[in-house]
Design a protein around this motif. Structure first.
Motif, PDB file in Angstrom:
ATOM      1  N   LEU A   1       0.869  -1.121   0.016  1.00 57.84           N
ATOM      2  CA  LEU A   1       0.214  -0.036  -0.061  1.00 57.84           C
ATOM      3  C   LEU A   1       0.789   1.220  -0.139  1.00 57.84           C
ATOM      4  N   ARG A   2       2.051   1.354   0.420  1.00 64.67           N
ATOM      5  CA  ARG A   2       2.999   2.371   0.886  1.00 64.67           C
ATOM      6  C   ARG A   2       3.607   2.634  -0.508  1.00 64.67           C
ATOM      7  N   TYR A   3       4.295   1.703  -1.077  1.00 65.68           N
ATOM      8  CA  TYR A   3       5.126   1.896  -2.173  1.00 65.68           C
ATOM      9  C   TYR A   3       4.710   1.334  -3.400  1.00 65.68           C
ATOM     10  N   TRP A   4       4.023   0.395  -3.755  1.00 69.31           N
ATOM     11  CA  TRP A   4       3.592  -0.140  -5.090  1.00 69.31           C
ATOM     12  C   TRP A   4       2.272   0.635  -5.325  1.00 69.31           C
ATOM     13  N   GLN A   5       1.463   1.245  -4.295  1.00 63.69           N
ATOM     14  CA  GLN A   5       0.425   1.939  -4.715  1.00 63.69           C
ATOM     15  C   GLN A   5       0.812   3.218  -5.566  1.00 63.69           C
TER      16      GLN A   5
ATOM     17  N   GLN B   1       3.587   8.129  -9.013  1.00 65.26           N
ATOM     18  CA  GLN B   1       4.057   8.909  -7.749  1.00 65.26           C
ATOM     19  C   GLN B   1       5.297   8.668  -6.839  1.00 65.26           C
ATOM     20  N   PHE B   2       6.315   8.361  -7.847  1.00 67.10           N
ATOM     21  CA  PHE B   2       7.591   7.695  -7.354  1.00 67.10           C
ATOM     22  C   PHE B   2       8.017   8.785  -6.014  1.00 67.10           C
ATOM     23  N   GLU B   3       7.848   9.915  -6.304  1.00 65.26           N
ATOM     24  CA  GLU B   3       8.450  10.756  -5.211  1.00 65.26           C
ATOM     25  C   GLU B   3       8.148  10.665  -3.782  1.00 65.26           C
ATOM     26  N   ARG B   4       6.816   9.991  -3.866  1.00 62.58           N
ATOM     27  CA  ARG B   4       6.409   9.527  -2.376  1.00 62.58           C
ATOM     28  C   ARG B   4       7.035   8.655  -1.641  1.00 62.58           C
ATOM     29  N   TRP B   5       8.129   7.855  -2.645  1.00 60.78           N
ATOM     30  CA  TRP B   5       8.899   7.031  -1.834  1.00 60.78           C
ATOM     31  C   TRP B   5       9.820   7.610  -0.786  1.00 60.78           C
ATOM     32  N   ASN B   6      10.105   8.943  -1.201  1.00 62.60           N
ATOM     33  CA  ASN B   6      11.407   9.715  -0.542  1.00 62.60           C
ATOM     34  C   ASN B   6      10.688  10.270   0.832  1.00 62.60           C
ATOM     35  N   MET B   7       9.395   9.960   1.114  1.00 62.92           N
ATOM     36  CA  MET B   7       8.651  10.562   2.280  1.00 62.92           C
ATOM     37  C   MET B   7       9.251   9.334   3.552  1.00 62.92           C
ATOM     38  N   ALA B   8       9.601   8.065   3.221  1.00 61.10           N
ATOM     39  CA  ALA B   8       9.902   7.137   4.046  1.00 61.10           C
ATOM     40  C   ALA B   8      11.486   7.825   4.410  1.00 61.10           C
ATOM     41  N   ALA B   9      12.302   7.774   3.378  1.00 64.26           N
ATOM     42  CA  ALA B   9      13.761   8.008   3.566  1.00 64.26           C
ATOM     43  C   ALA B   9      14.295   8.810   2.379  1.00 64.26           C
ATOM     44  N   PRO B  10      15.096   9.850   2.454  1.00 66.43           N
ATOM     45  CA  PRO B  10      15.500  10.521   1.213  1.00 66.43           C
ATOM     46  C   PRO B  10      16.506   9.655   0.400  1.00 66.43           C
ATOM     47  N   GLY B  11      16.261   9.898  -1.065  1.00 65.59           N
ATOM     48  CA  GLY B  11      17.165   9.093  -1.808  1.00 65.59           C
ATOM     49  C   GLY B  11      16.472   7.918  -2.277  1.00 65.59           C
TER      50      GLY B  11
ATOM     51  N   VAL C   1      11.729  -3.570  -2.357  1.00 67.45           N
ATOM     52  CA  VAL C   1      10.265  -3.414  -1.280  1.00 67.45           C
ATOM     53  C   VAL C   1       9.330  -4.504  -2.009  1.00 67.45           C
ATOM     54  N   ALA C   2       9.454  -4.873  -3.156  1.00 72.60           N
ATOM     55  CA  ALA C   2       8.873  -6.033  -3.700  1.00 72.60           C
ATOM     56  C   ALA C   2       8.904  -7.460  -2.880  1.00 72.60           C
ATOM     57  N   ILE C   3      10.392  -7.469  -3.048  1.00 73.95           N
ATOM     58  CA  ILE C   3      10.902  -8.860  -2.578  1.00 73.95           C
ATOM     59  C   ILE C   3      10.565  -8.841  -0.937  1.00 73.95           C
ATOM     60  N   ALA C   4      10.643  -7.579  -0.524  1.00 72.16           N
ATOM     61  CA  ALA C   4      10.550  -7.655   1.177  1.00 72.16           C
ATOM     62  C   ALA C   4       9.012  -8.070   1.451  1.00 72.16           C
TER      63      ALA C   4
ATOM     64  N   MET D   1       3.688   4.339  12.766  1.00 69.40           N
ATOM     65  CA  MET D   1       4.816   4.510  11.479  1.00 69.40           C
ATOM     66  C   MET D   1       3.880   3.971  10.262  1.00 69.40           C
ATOM     67  N   TRP D   2       3.397   3.071  10.497  1.00 65.18           N
ATOM     68  CA  TRP D   2       2.755   2.192   9.033  1.00 65.18           C
ATOM     69  C   TRP D   2       1.528   2.882   8.512  1.00 65.18           C
ATOM     70  N   LEU D   3       0.563   2.946   9.588  1.00 68.07           N
ATOM     71  CA  LEU D   3      -0.877   3.451   9.328  1.00 68.07           C
ATOM     72  C   LEU D   3      -0.951   4.738   8.836  1.00 68.07           C
ATOM     73  N   PRO D   4      -0.244   5.825   9.457  1.00 66.26           N
ATOM     74  CA  PRO D   4       0.038   7.226   9.062  1.00 66.26           C
ATOM     75  C   PRO D   4       0.251   7.415   7.545  1.00 66.26           C
ATOM     76  N   LYS D   5       1.440   6.518   7.399  1.00 62.49           N
ATOM     77  CA  LYS D   5       1.919   6.678   6.016  1.00 62.49           C
ATOM     78  C   LYS D   5       1.211   6.080   4.864  1.00 62.49           C
ATOM     79  N   ILE D   6       0.358   5.054   5.205  1.00 59.86           N
ATOM     80  CA  ILE D   6      -0.791   4.603   4.306  1.00 59.86           C
ATOM     81  C   ILE D   6      -1.804   5.784   4.023  1.00 59.86           C
ATOM     82  N   ILE D   7      -2.393   6.175   4.938  1.00 64.78           N
ATOM     83  CA  ILE D   7      -3.471   7.218   5.111  1.00 64.78           C
ATOM     84  C   ILE D   7      -3.173   8.298   4.269  1.00 64.78           C
ATOM     85  N   HIS D   8      -2.082   8.912   4.619  1.00 64.96           N
ATOM     86  CA  HIS D   8      -1.529  10.077   4.027  1.00 64.96           C
ATOM     87  C   HIS D   8      -0.768   9.871   2.646  1.00 64.96           C
TER      88      HIS D   8
END
Length: 287
Positions: free
Chosen positions: A55-59, A65-75, A92-95, A280-287
């Protein structure tokens, strides 16, 4: 008339006799109960983590919206550097797949009633183990990677542990040495779950202290993170050895000691998992 000291001594003797009397009967039961409790928390936590990743990355990826990946960590996503971004996307897919398949490999009912599923998913899991080990090394040593050199070394050692466990899991399976194969499968599962353990116990630490203690949240470096890295990436192998010895031992005392230690870990893991989901997880999915 007995003195207070004599009364205390009698109480202590009675407690020791009672413990010696009931430990042989209750220790194996407690051992099985604690192991089951730990695995239930671990299983649910792994699947929750997998749902978060999708939900966080592949959505975001599906929406472009690949830039949203950097909300977890820059770069994590670098525009104009598709190779590096693809490596992280694969990671992340493998994880997520690892979190879904890993716990299933050590469930006896799956091995017993769905052996074909166990073999197929096991092969996929082994191949992924090698891929995620290599990918993890690439990610931690890339430019501007989060953490310090010690943290990168610890993650690299974890990757080597993954390689060793995966190789021996394959070797013992080919030899039809099922007990040894099961032990290496458990070790591999723990080694592959280091990232999940890291997040859960980090959130436990933050919940206890209510603020970052022992590390700098901006640079993500500090003595606590070094200790945590050792605890979640390397120490689980020591813990696995203790589990195997306790399980195979006829000593009720050894089973009891390991059960109490694992119970403490399970309580901490439960609190950390709840905090990770809520903060950590739920707020990042909602926003």
């Amino acid at each position: 008339m007995l003195s207070a000291r004599a009364i205390k001594a009698d109480i202590f003797v009675d407690m020791r006799i009672s413990l010696q009397k009931y430990t042989p009967l209750r220790a194996p039961t407690l051992f099985r109960w604690v192991i089951s409790s730990w695995f239930i928390v671990f299983f649910l936590g792994q699947w929750i983590f997998a749902a978060y990743i999708f939900l966080r990355y592949w959505q975001a990826a599906f929406l472009g919206q690949f830039e949203r990946w950097n909300m977890a960590a820059p770069g994590l996503y670098i525009k104009g550097a598709p190779f590096r971004s693809a490596i992280f996307g694969l990671h992340v897919a493998i994880a997520a797949i690892v979190s879904l398949l890993g716990p299933l490999q050590v469930i006896p009912a799956v091995r017993r009633y769905a052996p074909r599923l166990h073999r197929i998913s096991g092969r996929i899991y082994i191949y992924i183990a090698f891929a995620i080990g290599l990918d993890g090394i690439v990610l931690v040593w890339r430019p501007k990677s989060v953490g310090d050199t010690v943290a990168h070394l610890i993650v690299s050692i974890n990757a080597l542990i993954i390689f060793v466990c995966a190789l021996y899991a394959i070797r013992t399976a080919k030899k039809r040495d099922i007990p040894a194969h099961n032990r290496w499968a458990v070790r591999l599962l723990l080694a592959m779950s280091g990232v999940w353990f890291f997040r859960v116990f980090l959130m436990l630490w933050l919940t206890i202290n209510t603020r970052p203690v022992g590390f700098d949240p901006d640079t993500f470096t500090g003595p606590f993170l070094t200790i945590l890295g050792l605890f979640v990436y390397i120490f689980p192998q020591v813990f696995a050895t203790g589990y195997f010895r306790s399980r195979e031992s006829q000593s009720p005392g050894l089973k009891l000691q390991f059960s109490l230690l694992l119970l403490l870990v399970t309580v901490g893991m439960t609190i950390g998992l709840f905090a990770a989901v809520r903060r950590m997880w739920l707020p990042k999915i909602i926003h």
